[in-house]
Scaffold this motif. Structure first.
Motif, PDB file in Angstrom:
ATOM      1  N   MET A   1      18.914  53.024  29.718  1.00 27.78           N
ATOM      2  CA  MET A   1      17.720  52.551  30.402  1.00 27.78           C
ATOM      3  C   MET A   1      16.957  51.509  29.589  1.00 27.78           C
ATOM      4  O   MET A   1      16.137  50.797  30.141  1.00 27.78           O
ATOM      5  CB  MET A   1      16.803  53.725  30.754  1.00 27.78           C
ATOM      6  CG  MET A   1      17.428  54.720  31.721  1.00 27.78           C
ATOM      7  SD  MET A   1      18.497  54.007  32.997  1.00 27.78           S
ATOM      8  CE  MET A   1      17.295  53.213  34.068  1.00 27.78           C
TER       9      MET A   1
ATOM     10  N   ASN B   1      18.213  49.003  28.661  1.00 31.15           N
ATOM     11  CA  ASN B   1      18.745  47.735  29.163  1.00 31.15           C
ATOM     12  C   ASN B   1      18.182  47.358  30.521  1.00 31.15           C
ATOM     13  O   ASN B   1      18.469  46.293  31.032  1.00 31.15           O
ATOM     14  CB  ASN B   1      20.265  47.817  29.284  1.00 31.15           C
ATOM     15  CG  ASN B   1      20.927  47.786  27.943  1.00 31.15           C
ATOM     16  OD1 ASN B   1      20.630  46.908  27.139  1.00 31.15           O
ATOM     17  ND2 ASN B   1      21.779  48.745  27.669  1.00 31.15           N
ATOM     18  N   PHE B   2      17.427  48.277  31.116  1.00 35.63           N
ATOM     19  CA  PHE B   2      16.874  47.978  32.425  1.00 35.63           C
ATOM     20  C   PHE B   2      15.538  47.286  32.204  1.00 35.63           C
ATOM     21  O   PHE B   2      14.501  47.935  32.048  1.00 35.63           O
ATOM     22  CB  PHE B   2      16.711  49.271  33.220  1.00 35.63           C
ATOM     23  CG  PHE B   2      16.470  49.037  34.678  1.00 35.63           C
ATOM     24  CD1 PHE B   2      17.352  48.269  35.422  1.00 35.63           C
ATOM     25  CD2 PHE B   2      15.365  49.582  35.319  1.00 35.63           C
ATOM     26  CE1 PHE B   2      17.134  48.052  36.768  1.00 35.63           C
ATOM     27  CE2 PHE B   2      15.148  49.367  36.665  1.00 35.63           C
ATOM     28  CZ  PHE B   2      16.026  48.602  37.390  1.00 35.63           C
TER      29      PHE B   2
ATOM     30  N   ALA C   1      12.361  46.382  40.613  1.00 37.19           N
ATOM     31  CA  ALA C   1      12.379  47.814  40.876  1.00 37.19           C
ATOM     32  C   ALA C   1      10.958  48.359  41.012  1.00 37.19           C
ATOM     33  O   ALA C   1      10.686  49.201  41.871  1.00 37.19           O
ATOM     34  CB  ALA C   1      13.121  48.545  39.758  1.00 37.19           C
TER      35      ALA C   1
ATOM     36  N   TYR D   1       6.844  51.330  30.740  1.00 30.52           N
ATOM     37  CA  TYR D   1       8.181  51.793  31.116  1.00 30.52           C
ATOM     38  C   TYR D   1       9.230  51.302  30.129  1.00 30.52           C
ATOM     39  O   TYR D   1      10.063  52.066  29.660  1.00 30.52           O
ATOM     40  CB  TYR D   1       8.537  51.329  32.529  1.00 30.52           C
ATOM     41  CG  TYR D   1       9.941  51.715  32.913  1.00 30.52           C
ATOM     42  CD1 TYR D   1      10.199  52.944  33.473  1.00 30.52           C
ATOM     43  CD2 TYR D   1      11.012  50.855  32.668  1.00 30.52           C
ATOM     44  CE1 TYR D   1      11.479  53.321  33.794  1.00 30.52           C
ATOM     45  CE2 TYR D   1      12.301  51.223  32.983  1.00 30.52           C
ATOM     46  CZ  TYR D   1      12.532  52.462  33.546  1.00 30.52           C
ATOM     47  OH  TYR D   1      13.807  52.832  33.848  1.00 30.52           O
TER      48      TYR D   1
ATOM     49  N   LEU E   1      14.776  57.070  35.034  1.00 37.83           N
ATOM     50  CA  LEU E   1      15.803  56.778  36.048  1.00 37.83           C
ATOM     51  C   LEU E   1      15.191  56.334  37.370  1.00 37.83           C
ATOM     52  O   LEU E   1      15.836  55.624  38.142  1.00 37.83           O
ATOM     53  CB  LEU E   1      16.673  58.021  36.271  1.00 37.83           C
ATOM     54  CG  LEU E   1      17.701  58.288  35.179  1.00 37.83           C
ATOM     55  CD1 LEU E   1      18.323  59.660  35.369  1.00 37.83           C
ATOM     56  CD2 LEU E   1      18.785  57.214  35.202  1.00 37.83           C
TER      57      LEU E   1
ATOM     58  N   PHE F   1      15.298  52.572  38.873  1.00 40.37           N
ATOM     59  CA  PHE F   1      16.629  52.095  39.240  1.00 40.37           C
ATOM     60  C   PHE F   1      17.185  52.855  40.434  1.00 40.37           C
ATOM     61  O   PHE F   1      17.721  52.253  41.374  1.00 40.37           O
ATOM     62  CB  PHE F   1      17.598  52.200  38.064  1.00 40.37           C
ATOM     63  CG  PHE F   1      19.001  51.840  38.467  1.00 40.37           C
ATOM     64  CD1 PHE F   1      19.323  50.524  38.773  1.00 40.37           C
ATOM     65  CD2 PHE F   1      19.980  52.810  38.590  1.00 40.37           C
ATOM     66  CE1 PHE F   1      20.594  50.186  39.190  1.00 40.37           C
ATOM     67  CE2 PHE F   1      21.258  52.473  39.003  1.00 40.37           C
ATOM     68  CZ  PHE F   1      21.566  51.155  39.304  1.00 40.37           C
TER      69      PHE F   1
ATOM     70  N   PHE G   1      22.662  45.560  36.904  1.00 38.44           N
ATOM     71  CA  PHE G   1      22.548  46.729  36.035  1.00 38.44           C
ATOM     72  C   PHE G   1      23.888  47.422  35.860  1.00 38.44           C
ATOM     73  O   PHE G   1      24.197  47.928  34.779  1.00 38.44           O
ATOM     74  CB  PHE G   1      21.493  47.691  36.577  1.00 38.44           C
ATOM     75  CG  PHE G   1      21.098  48.748  35.583  1.00 38.44           C
ATOM     76  CD1 PHE G   1      20.622  48.382  34.334  1.00 38.44           C
ATOM     77  CD2 PHE G   1      21.217  50.086  35.876  1.00 38.44           C
ATOM     78  CE1 PHE G   1      20.272  49.335  33.402  1.00 38.44           C
ATOM     79  CE2 PHE G   1      20.873  51.049  34.951  1.00 38.44           C
ATOM     80  CZ  PHE G   1      20.396  50.675  33.714  1.00 38.44           C
TER      81      PHE G   1
ATOM     82  N   VAL H   1      25.710  45.500  33.211  1.00 37.55           N
ATOM     83  CA  VAL H   1      25.132  45.774  31.888  1.00 37.55           C
ATOM     84  C   VAL H   1      25.518  47.183  31.419  1.00 37.55           C
ATOM     85  O   VAL H   1      25.881  47.399  30.265  1.00 37.55           O
ATOM     86  CB  VAL H   1      23.597  45.603  31.918  1.00 37.55           C
ATOM     87  CG1 VAL H   1      22.976  46.079  30.624  1.00 37.55           C
ATOM     88  CG2 VAL H   1      23.241  44.152  32.151  1.00 37.55           C
ATOM     89  N   LEU H   2      25.474  48.142  32.344  1.00 35.90           N
ATOM     90  CA  LEU H   2      25.863  49.506  31.991  1.00 35.90           C
ATOM     91  C   LEU H   2      27.310  49.568  31.542  1.00 35.90           C
ATOM     92  O   LEU H   2      27.651  50.262  30.579  1.00 35.90           O
ATOM     93  CB  LEU H   2      25.687  50.435  33.192  1.00 35.90           C
ATOM     94  CG  LEU H   2      24.340  51.094  33.368  1.00 35.90           C
ATOM     95  CD1 LEU H   2      24.444  52.208  34.381  1.00 35.90           C
ATOM     96  CD2 LEU H   2      23.837  51.633  32.037  1.00 35.90           C
TER      97      LEU H   2
ATOM     98  N   THR I   1      27.419  48.246  28.063  1.00 40.29           N
ATOM     99  CA  THR I   1      26.846  49.207  27.111  1.00 40.29           C
ATOM    100  C   THR I   1      27.753  50.416  26.951  1.00 40.29           C
ATOM    101  O   THR I   1      27.931  50.929  25.846  1.00 40.29           O
ATOM    102  CB  THR I   1      25.470  49.708  27.594  1.00 40.29           C
ATOM    103  OG1 THR I   1      24.881  48.713  28.391  1.00 40.29           O
ATOM    104  CG2 THR I   1      24.592  50.034  26.426  1.00 40.29           C
TER     105      THR I   1
ATOM    106  N   LEU J   1      29.244  51.856  23.481  1.00 46.03           N
ATOM    107  CA  LEU J   1      29.070  53.230  23.006  1.00 46.03           C
ATOM    108  C   LEU J   1      30.416  53.899  22.782  1.00 46.03           C
ATOM    109  O   LEU J   1      30.629  54.604  21.809  1.00 46.03           O
ATOM    110  CB  LEU J   1      28.246  54.036  24.005  1.00 46.03           C
ATOM    111  CG  LEU J   1      26.770  53.676  24.084  1.00 46.03           C
ATOM    112  CD1 LEU J   1      26.071  54.495  25.153  1.00 46.03           C
ATOM    113  CD2 LEU J   1      26.083  53.895  22.740  1.00 46.03           C
TER     114      LEU J   1
END
Lengths: 278, 265, 343
Positions: free
Chosen positions: A99, A101-102, A110, A150, B21, B24, B242, B245-246, B249, B253
């Motif tokens: 998160m 990265n969000f 959002a 946030y 969360l 998103f 996103f 990007v996830l 990432t 990881l």
């Protein structure tokens, strides 16, 4: 000597796109707009024009509030995460990593979906009669604070976690045996040992919020006085670029970030006194 | 910890997780429904994604973003690896200079970086005032800290100086030893930092917007322009960005884990 | 008179039983060592006594009171950990005075008692130093002072010297022993090093798999191990199957017994000595290794290997391959029950 040639490409790029531009920025901030002579005209203008004054105040205010709130939440999150079981800790850290990265424009969007004029929570607030949600104005200073908080939380928690892992379980046990109650343990042992980490995190968060641009730009465009937005607006468009004012504003932003780092260094030195950091 | 405080801790962490969360997930739901004017959305549809994937502008902005990612990261890696050779094999005194220069962009972040480059080159009338050149230069500087950190950590992990000396004792030239012994050994570490840098470039809006604007629209600028035209489409873009990007990432990881395991063991 | 008493103490972590119905007591003023390999439960026992772990079953008494359910802070116990237990944000004085401050002692008294404690561990001049600038040995001395300054009823030392290098360890063992004598403090010392246990203790409690294998003075535990485990852990006993030893020596040993012989009780000679009350075996030297002032030989006697320690004297050097006589006093051939894992 020929071996130094390998350093050349790096040197050319950083000189052309980092060092020279920065120097030029500093120089143009001290160059008077009309006469082209060196002087403080631009700075005087910044500190006397209400719009720029307001921008600086707003930037500092939003950065400080979001950093402080983010830090408080992160403090508890990091402590509880540190003491949680291995599996919980791993999952939570992964979530933080994800998160963090969000951010930027997607994050701004959002929050518009959530709390914009026709946002989901805004509608919910109207239906359920919760004035805070119903009347919340995302496109304002408070809206920015909310969004900034946030993105500060995951960053702050990730930065604080290593400090918490530095707290040795023996300290708590030794303290318990030496008849300290939990409050004594936190005030006299845990927090003093966390302090360098806390202050360092605070300064990173502050600088992070000061320099944040995408989120603010996407939410308020140029309709709110904010340092990062004001600076950028001076360089928009090919025709008229206001290097003088923009440069001075940029130098103020840099100055604020340097100040945050310096204050942090000073406090860290004080809090660690004569001892080396282990 | 006793059971009650454990319960409290669990609830707190779950609350924070939900809070993180929420934006998103809401956007995800929003992108999958045609209408959300009540408490619950209705009209499940994939239309937003259909529209997005059939929009040529979306694909061209993705392509531009990928070009930016590839060029800036590769350029930075090449230039840094060359410079690092000088530092470990020729003159160690340059390390301090390099450290500072590489960490400045991390502290300054996008706004200052972008406007300082515009400020010096825009309107000069030379080839340097080309917006694209400025953009690529800026991205190269933006990813500098991440790649530098990655290379440094990898070099420390393999104790590069000893390796280099060992190779020289075996009759290998310094530069050849660097190319054939050191670089293959740090490649995996550099790759991880490169991925990290890709996610930075992919997530960047400031540089693209300030320097290139409409001349070279990357995915973030595309999102920003579409945001006020169609929120359905915009929500789909957010989800796509996103997700990418996830993915990056997640790869970072995943790749980092076995490495830390090796260090511990 | 027992000062500390464990009655049927059981500690389980999940399915693993770490302490298995332990019962033993400690006399006031004694320095008792809990000795055993790592993971045998000795540290857990110490932590149960300190109140850092709760016991699953059983009772713990200290000075006549049941302390099983008392919190750590009310037990009046001092503890020194393996390492890293000093508070890094406080200097030596502040670390030592921390407990007194928590007890709300008047500042004057704190100052006096801290001064005495600093002198006790010989750290004068280091009062203002921070832990990070002290050596490992100095840090442990501060930790010791921090524990004894509280005048606890019992002092617990949890492998306090295991992270300190060998030379310094010897002098700290000495210092701890002296402080123990000076203050007469009942002390429980946990270690996995049997030499350390021999040097330090009045009593040794030998631990094995959550139970006490053997208890006694260092000499009695060393010279009369009651089990295969004790013989193996306390010295490098030669352990030979009863039937095999009967065949080699001609002594009558029941086959369900083991024979344990300490390596230094065996003497070597080129000629048969025919001493009274000894058995003599003929063997071949395999090799020799110097160990400090002792030379350790390995000899092959038929199908069995013997270890023999001989004082390092040049006229006593035997070569590999030489045939020698091993003379073993019969009273040093200890019989241990084979299956005797427990006492």
């Amino acid at each position: 000597m020929t071996e130094f040639l390998a350093f050349l490409p790096f040197l050319v790029i950083v000189v052309c796109y980092e060092l020279l531009p920065l120097c030029q920025l500093a120089v143009s901030s001290f160059t008077e707009k009309t006469s082209g002579k060196p002087g403080f005209e631009n700075y005087i203008k910044i500190f006397t024009t209400p719009l720029y004054q307001q921008s600086i105040v707003n930037s500092v205010r939003i950065s400080l509030i979001s950093a402080a709130v983010g830090l408080v939440v992160a403090f508890f999150a990091a402590d509880l995460c540190h003491e949680a079981k291995e599996g919980t800790r791993r999952r939570f850290t992964m979530l933080l990593n994800m998160m963090s990265n969000f951010s930027g424009v997607p994050l701004a969007f959002a929050f518009m979906v959530l709390m914009g004029n026709t946002g989901v929570l805004t509608l919910l607030g109207k239906k359920a009669g919760i004035p805070f949600l119903a009347n919340f104005n995302l496109y304002s200073g408070n809206g920015l604070v909310l969004v900034y908080i946030y993105f500060q939380i995951p960053l702050a928690t990730l930065l604080l976690l290593p400090s918490f892992s530095g707290l040795r379980p023996e300290w708590r046990e030794a303290a318990v045996i030496l008849k300290a109650d939990p409050l004594d343990y936190w005030l006299r042992i845990a927090i003093p040992n966390l302090l360098p980490g806390i202050l360092g995190t605070l300064s990173v968060l502050f600088a992070n919020a000061l320099a944040a641009f995408a989120t603010a730009y996407a939410i308020v465009m140029n309709n709110y006085a904010l340092l990062a937005l004001q600076i950028t607006s001076k360089y928009k468009g090919d025709v008229e670029i206001d290097k003088a004012t923009g440069g001075a504003l940029a130098m103020v932003l840099i100055g604020l970030m340097v100040l945050a780092t310096a204050v942090n260094d000073c406090f860290t030195k004080k809090s660690t006194q004569g001892r080396r950091l282990v | 910890m006793n059971r009650r405080s454990r319960l409290f801790a669990g609830i707190f962490l779950i609350l924070v997780s939900c809070y993180l969360l929420l934006p998103f997930l809401m956007t995800l739901v929003y992108s999958l429904f045609s209408e959300w004017t009540d408490i619950l959305p209705h009209g499940f549809t994939l239309r937003n994604y259909g529209n997005l994937f059939s929009d040529p502008e979306f694909w061209s902005s993705i392509a531009r973003t990928l070009v930016l990612c590839a060029v800036s990261v590769l350029l930075t890696i090449t230039v840094l690896l060359l410079a690092m050779y000088v530092i470990i094999a020729v003159n160690r005194n340059l390390r301090g200079f390099m450290q500072i220069v590489c960490m400045i962009p991390y502290a300054l972040q996008g706004v200052i970086l972008s406007i300082s480059i515009i400020s010096i080159y825009s309107g000069t009338g030379t080839f340097l005032s080309n917006r694209l050149l400025m953009l690529f230069g800026a991205y190269t500087i933006l990813v500098l800290p991440y790649i530098y950190q990655g290379i440094c950590n990898s070099l420390n992990a393999i104790s590069s100086e000893t390796l280099l000396e060992a190779a020289q004792v075996l009759g290998c030239g310094k530069f050849r030893a660097y190319l054939q012994v050191i670089i293959p050994n740090i490649l995996s570490g550099v790759f991880i930092s490169a991925l990290l840098a890709e996610s930075i470039v992919f997530g960047d809006f400031v540089l693209a917007n300030n320097i290139a604007g409409n001349n070279y629209q990357n995915i973030q600028v595309f999102l920003n322009r579409r945001m006020f035209k169609s929120s359905g489409l915009a929500s789909a873009i957010v989800v796509v960005i996103f997700a990418v990007v996830l993915l990056i990432t997640g790869m970072v990881l995943k790749l980092q884990k076995p490495q830390t395991g090796r260090e511990n063991g | 008179m027992s000062y500390i008493e464990f009655r049927n103490v059981v500690k389980r972590f999940g399915d693993a039983t770490v302490l298995d119905h332990l019962t033993f007591s400690v006399r006031q003023g004694d320095l008792v060592t809990l000795l055993g390999p790592s993971g045998c439960g000795k540290s857990t026992l110490l932590r149960c006594l300190a109140g850092l772990e709760t016991v699953t079953e059983g009772k713990i008494f200290l000075d006549g009171t049941d302390i099983t359910d008392l919190p750590s802070s009310s037990r009046n116990i001092g503890m020194v950990f393996q390492q890293y237990s000093l508070f890094p944000n406080m200097n030596v004085e502040q670390n030592i005075g921390f407990g007194l401050k928590m007890e709300k002692c008047p500042p004057d008294e704190i100052r006096g008692r801290v001064r005495d404690a600093v002198a006790l561990v010989e750290l004068e001049g280091k009062e203002k130093a921070y832990p990070a600038s002290l050596s490992g040995g100095q840090q442990q001395r501060v930790a010791l002072a921090r524990a004894v300054v509280m005048r606890p009823k019992v002092l617990l030392l949890d492998e306090p010297l295991s992270a300190i290098d060998a030379k310094l360890r010897k002098s700290l063992q000495q210092r701890i022993r002296e402080i123990h004598k000076e203050l007469g403090l009942t002390t429980i010392f946990v270690t996995h090093d049997q030499d350390e246990a021999m040097v330090m203790s009045d009593m040794i409690q030998l631990f094995h798999a959550g139970r006490i294998e053997q208890a006694g003075t260092p000499i009695s535990v060393y010279t009369a191990p009651v089990s295969v485990f004790a013989a193996g852990f306390m010295g490098s006993y030669n352990q030979i199957d009863g039937a095999v030893f009967s065949r080699l020596s001609g002594m009558q040993i029941p086959p369900e017994d083991m024979v344990a012989i300490r390596p230094e009780t065996i003497s070597l000679s080129r000629e048969k000595t025919a001493q009274q009350g000894c058995c003599e075996l003929s063997g071949t030297v395999l090799d020799s290794t110097p160990r400090g002032n002792v030379l350790r030989y390995r000899l092959q006697v038929e199908d069995t290997e013997f270890r023999v320690d001989v004082l390092f004297r040049s006229f006593h050097l035997f070569q590999a391959g030489e045939r020698l006589w091993l003379t073993i006093p019969e009273r040093d051939c200890l019989r241990i029950l084979k299956g005797a894992e427990t006492a």
